[in-house]
Scaffold this active site. Structure first.
Site, PDB file in Angstrom:
ATOM      1  N   ASP A  87     -30.327 -10.502  11.646  1.00 38.42           N
ATOM      2  CA  ASP A  87     -29.554 -10.433  10.490  1.00 38.42           C
ATOM      3  C   ASP A  87     -29.927 -10.826   9.205  1.00 38.42           C
ATOM      4  O   ASP A  87     -29.468 -10.113   8.364  1.00 38.42           O
ATOM      5  CB  ASP A  87     -28.447 -10.614  10.923  1.00 38.42           C
TER       6      ASP A  87
ATOM      7  N   TYR B 237     -19.919  -6.785  12.686  1.00 38.14           N
ATOM      8  CA  TYR B 237     -19.950  -8.464  13.500  1.00 38.14           C
ATOM      9  C   TYR B 237     -19.270  -8.756  12.709  1.00 38.14           C
ATOM     10  O   TYR B 237     -19.598  -8.900  11.136  1.00 38.14           O
ATOM     11  CB  TYR B 237     -21.374  -9.000  14.562  1.00 38.14           C
TER      12      TYR B 237
ATOM     13  N   HIS C 126     -27.001 -13.656  21.263  1.00 37.82           N
ATOM     14  CA  HIS C 126     -26.916 -14.029  20.241  1.00 37.82           C
ATOM     15  C   HIS C 126     -27.583 -15.114  19.920  1.00 37.82           C
ATOM     16  O   HIS C 126     -27.024 -15.905  20.581  1.00 37.82           O
ATOM     17  CB  HIS C 126     -25.475 -14.185  19.978  1.00 37.82           C
TER      18      HIS C 126
HETATM   19 CU   LIG Z   1     -22.060 -10.037  20.847  1.00 34.56          CU
END
Ligand SMILES: [Cu+2]
Ligand SMILES: *[C@@H]1O[C@H](CO)[C@@H](O)[C@H](O)[C@H]1NC(C)=O
Ligand SMILES: *[C@@H]1O[C@H](CO)[C@@H](O)[C@H](O)[C@H]1NC(C)=O
Ligand SMILES: *[C@@H]1O[C@H](CO)[C@@H](O)[C@H](O)[C@H]1NC(C)=O
Ligand SMILES: *[C@@H]1O[C@H](CO)[C@@H](O)[C@H](O)[C@H]1NC(C)=O
Ligand SMILES: *[C@@H]1O[C@H](CO)[C@@H](O)[C@H](O)[C@H]1NC(C)=O
Ligand SMILES: *[C@@H]1O[C@H](CO)[C@@H](O)[C@H](O)[C@H]1NC(C)=O
Ligand SMILES: *[C@@H]1O[C@H](CO)[C@@H](O)[C@H](O)[C@H]1NC(C)=O
Ligand SMILES: *[C@@H]1O[C@H](CO)[C@@H](O)[C@H](O)[C@H]1NC(C)=O
Ligand SMILES: *[C@@H]1O[C@H](CO)[C@@H](O)[C@H](O)[C@H]1NC(C)=O
Ligand SMILES: *[C@@H]1O[C@H](CO)[C@@H](O)[C@H](O)[C@H]1NC(C)=O
Ligand SMILES: *[C@@H]1O[C@H](CO)[C@@H](O)[C@H](O)[C@H]1NC(C)=O
Ligand SMILES: *[C@@H]1O[C@H](CO)[C@@H](O)[C@H](O)[C@H]1NC(C)=O
Length: 814
Positions: free
Chosen positions: A419, A500, A550
């Site tokens: 990210d 997200y 994650h």
């Molecule tokens: Cu997730």
């Protein structure tokens, strides 16, 4: 989700940043993966419209001022500095730059400029010994598109302010690869997107039949096309990508990632000439068709069974929907319309118990002080965190955020977001007072400079004190009861990276603890359920809650009473032993075993089973009066600390070596400031920074050491992740806490402690230690958020480049 280069800025043409579908204006480079044409829905305001004072949605306390002991040398470039650096870059004719607003994918242009974090070896003499201030430098990422083999490259520019002495030089020293050059195999994503739509249009009859929609790139499309991130390179210079169809929501709720349609196709997009691109095959219901013709032939037999469609409904909306009975039980939230308890500031601004130097983003609360910095790639980070006047942490911040998916289908299997590529800064939007932060919080702005536009997110960092809702200390006996309030101070920001939302907290406690917490919410990226039984739960009609990990990597550069530190490992282990008093009999018991990590070769660590080892950064040379080295411990709090399940990722190759273990310890080096680089994602086999190269056997014995730890979760979304994942469970935190650091619990110095002495005849004495109690009336109007004051980005264009007026042209971009 990035603005398409080459289009005029008046059209908000948004790219789908792999991560899918947040409809926000992306002021960034057209380097994202999938294109999507959407109109901006996020409220935006521009400099030309800004007037008067800005207060945001909350009470927005202006905390008492304190002058920072020295200026914030880590702070992002000011808008003026960025304008100067951009002008300087345009003067470097060898860069052959086109102004970002005019640039297309075949031009060279400035992707972003930002401050180059000063070297620690230059900062410490300035901060600790009042020697010269470190030079201020900038770094710039340049998109080199005017070539058959496009790439991105970074440079350093300085010293600032720009003068005759300023130079543009290599930033290669900051890499492990030896160069910041990073091949960009995705430079023509506008064309690849067009290619995908054309492929879809070529079989519109099949798409209509199977998916009941259209994907053409037009405004009235029902379907969107995007897929893997990063792209695959099965052999050198070859680019292959799998994409799939997603239903575009018609309502305000951007739950596109909840509506995958289960039809996939593979493209060969090697090279820059679309006439050389091809469709390599189709996948439907786990059958691979090696050409579009083969797929059509199968469809024309009329024997293709159809997938369940994932269609829009109220189920993708996050609005109040109650009282519901559909989930198998009647809702009993019968009083939820009544206002819940609220946090109020007891004495208005007079009661504020912290001080801020707004200009320097410097904060003092109780025994702590620190500086806040903000980066395009990683968002908020803290520097020079001091406790009782001594630095305990030089730098604390996010390094990278990995979301690695898996699936029976190629799109989920091929998805592994890094990210920082998209950046946490660009998506750190304004926090909503009364919800994200208490209304009485102090809010700060953040700024980043991308594509020659400076964007300020007002109120995107908040500072507040609050009661943790449980005590810090209590004890009672037959003569007294004593209790201490657990008040903590938190610095918060939140970034919506596509679907997200990540909430980042740095919290400070009265016992000397610092806690780092990350929480996730927003829309999951789901998968079509067909064939995906082993990769997630069946959570809606044709929907799998696509499993993923994650892993958020943080850097904690601790300095315990100087920079000469060691990493201690104290383990509790079972032993069988005899004692002089045990009459020769063996006793089963346990002992404390003390050791140190010797060097970097032993420094890739996991949290030990049953939490049997304690890990501390200590200064061996500074012992307390009982001979124990003073230190700070690193301990997982919420969640349990984690690392990636998938090792040797087929997608990320050499770009996820920070996720192989739960934590790492290395020698601090100016040349190893970050575990990752935002450009790694362009070519993950050849990352600019490969974290594994940091481990070269260097001593960790009384050296300046850095701890890198991972927070996150193994996320197997279940029905409770619909419509959005909830923060309560999707969170992880790490505590950094004093360990033999002081001689007793420092929270005894807080007056928010009470002791009540009592006996059979009742209370005999009340000890409040001089603490004030809240008194008077609370005007609750002041804690009701003003939702209409919510603002969006404030963009200030630095260019278009005009040699006559090169500086700081603060024009609105719409
Ligand atoms: Cu997730
Ligand atoms: C934040 O930005 C707004 C809008 O530009 C400005 O009015 C305000 O003064 C800034 N606040 C701080 C704390 O810098
Ligand atoms: C750019 O070049 C022009 C012309 O040589 C010069 O006047 C100007 O000062 C330069 N600007 C910067 C920022 O280097
Ligand atoms: C400079 O960039 C332009 C495109 O913006 C390109 O056409 C030209 O060939 C480039 N010049 C050089 C010397 O690379
Ligand atoms: C920072 O350290 C690196 C590595 O030693 C060095 O190459 C670079 O020039 C330094 N930067 C500054 C501004 O001194
Ligand atoms: C197909 O789409 C149309 C228009 O959106 C809708 O009316 C119809 O119910 C859909 N059919 C199916 C099978 O979903
Ligand atoms: C791949 O491209 C690079 C330049 O980016 C070139 O040097 C190399 O020869 C190419 N390799 C192959 C196998 O084509
Ligand atoms: C993709 O296309 C390139 C260039 O046309 C070709 O060399 C390569 O073999 C193709 N790769 C695949 C997997 O089809
Ligand atoms: C596709 O598969 C068929 C049958 O297996 C084979 O005859 C054909 O050559 C293949 N075509 C391609 C383009 O690979
Ligand atoms: C909900 O409550 C109603 C009325 O009390 C009852 O008839 C019904 O069975 C309940 N439904 C569920 C799912 O418990
Ligand atoms: C910590 O010490 C224990 C006991 O000596 C040992 O078993 C363990 O491997 C050590 N852990 C690390 C990470 O060095
Ligand atoms: C330990 O501390 C003492 C006193 O501060 C200092 O003289 C000595 O050099 C230090 N030793 C090491 C190894 O750091
Ligand atoms: C409460 O505060 C609001 C706004 O801050 C103000 O308008 C109102 O008059 C106050 N009410 C009282 C009773 O003081």
């Amino acid at each position: 989700m990035l603005l398409l280069k080459g289009l005029t800025a008046t059209v908000f043409t948004l790219f789908l940043a792999g991560k899918c579908d947040a409809k926000v204006p992306r002021v960034s480079h057209p380097s994202s993966k999938q294109a999507k044409y959407l109109a901006s829905k996020r409220p935006s305001s521009y400099s030309s419209q800004v007037s008067g004072s800005f207060t945001g949605t909350g009470w927005s306390a202006s905390a008492p001022h304190v002058s920072a002991p020295y200026e914030n040398i880590w702070e992002e470039l000011t808008n003026d500095e960025a304008a100067d650096v951009i002008a300087f870059l345009h003067n470097q004719t060898e860069l052959n730059l086109t102004a970002a607003s005019d640039a297309g994918s075949w031009d060279n242009s400035i992707m972003r400029v930002e401050v180059l974090t000063p070297n620690k070896t230059d900062v410490l003499p300035f901060v600790d010994s009042d020697q010269g201030k470190p030079e201020r430098w900038a770094r710039a990422a340049i998109w080199v598109g005017a070539t058959e083999e496009p790439y991105v490259i970074e440079y350093q520019i300085g010293p600032l302010p720009i003068s005759d002495n300023s130079v543009l030089t290599s930033l290669d020293w900051l890499t492990t690869k030896g160069t910041t050059y990073q091949r960009n195999y995705d430079a023509d994503e506008d064309l690849t997107t067009e290619f995908m739509y054309n492929v879809s249009a070529s079989i519109q009859d099949i798409i209509t039949d199977l998916l009941n929609g259209t994907a053409s790139g037009g405004d009235d499309d029902d379907l969107d096309i995007w897929g893997i991130d990063p792209l695959w390179h099965p052999s050198p210079n070859v680019t292959v990508q799998w994409v799939t169809f997603w239903r575009i929501p018609s309502s305000i709720f951007d739950g596109e990632t909840l509506m995958p349609q289960g039809l996939y196709f593979e493209l060969n997009t090697t090279g820059r000439d679309p006439t050389g691109w091809s469709v390599l095959g189709w996948l439907y219901r786990d059958v691979f068709y090696n050409s579009t013709e083969a797929f059509r032939a199968a469809w024309e037999t009329g024997e293709l069974k159809k997938n369940a469609l994932n269609l829009e409904g109220t189920w993708i909306g996050s609005d109040y929907q109650g009282p519901t009975t559909e989930v198998g039980a009647n809702s009993t939230m019968w009083a939820s319309e009544k206002p819940p308890p609220v946090m109020v500031p007891p004495s208005g601004e007079d009661g504020i118990r912290y001080k801020v130097d707004v200009e320097n983003k410097y904060v003092e609360w109780m025994d702590f002080s620190f500086y806040i910095a903000f980066r395009r790639d990683t968002g908020m980070r803290l520097f020079d965190i001091r406790y009782r006047g001594e630095r305990i942490i030089y730098e604390l911040g996010l390094e990278e955020a990995l979301a690695h998916y898996a699936g029976n289908d190629p799109v989920q299997s091929g998805t592994a977001y890094l990210d920082t590529f998209y950046g946490f800064g660009p998506y750190a939007f304004e926090l909503l007072a009364g919800y994200d932060c208490p209304t009485y919080a102090t809010f700060l702005n953040s700024t980043f400079h991308a594509e020659e536009v400076s964007t300020t997110h007002p109120n995107s960092i908040c500072l507040f004190e609050n009661d943790q809702g449980y005590l810090l200390q209590r004890h009672s006996d037959d003569a007294y009861v004593s209790s201490t309030k657990n008040i903590a101070f938190t610095v918060r920001s939140a970034s919506t990276v596509g679907n997200y939302d990540y909430n980042f907290d740095y919290s400070f406690y009265l016992d000397g603890t610092v806690e780092v917490t990350v929480r996730a919410s927003g829309y999951i990226q789901s998968a079509h359920y067909y064939g995906n039984e082993d990769y997630g739960y069946h959570i809606h009609d044709g929907l799998s809650g696509s499993m993923h990990d994650h892993v958020l990597t943080f850097k904690a550069d601790l300095d315990i009473l100087g920079t000469s530190n060691s990493f201690a490992n104290h383990t509790v282990a079972p032993v069988t032993t005899t004692y002089p008093w045990s009459h020769g009999m063996e006793r089963s018991t346990m002992k404390l075993f003390r050791g140190y990590l010797d060097n970097e070769d032993d420094a890739k660590l996991h949290w030990p089973q049953n939490a049997r080892s304690m890990f501390m950064v200590v200064n061996k040379n500074v012992t307390n009066e009982f001979g124990e080295p003073r230190g700070y411990r690193i301990m997982p709090s919420k969640g349990s600390g984690m690392f990636a399940t998938i090792q040797n990722s087929s997608n990320l190759i050499n770009s996820m070596n920070f996720a192989t273990h739960a934590l790492y310890v290395t020698r601090q080096k100016d040349t190893e400031p970050h575990a990752s680089n935002a450009n790694n994602d362009y070519d993950p086999a050849n990352p600019v920074v490969d974290f594994s190269a940091f481990f070269d056997g260097e001593s960790l014995d009384q050296e300046d050491i850095v701890v890198w730890f991972n927070l996150g979760m193994h996320h197997v979304p279940h029905t409770g992740d619909l419509p959005n994942t909830v923060f309560t469970t999707a969170q992880g935190s790490m505590q950094i806490l004093p360990h033999n650091y002081l001689l007793h619990d420092p929270s005894r110095d807080s007056r928010q402690t009470v002791r009540i002495d009592y006996n059979d005849s009742g209370v005999q004495a009340v000890h409040t230690f001089g603490a004030d109690f809240s008194k008077g009336l609370v005007n609750l109007t002041s804690v009701v958020p003003d939702f209409w004051a919510y603002r969006g980005d404030i963009d200030v264009r630095k260019f278009p480049y005009d040699p006559q007026h090169p500086y700081n042209d603060t024009e609105s971009i719409v």
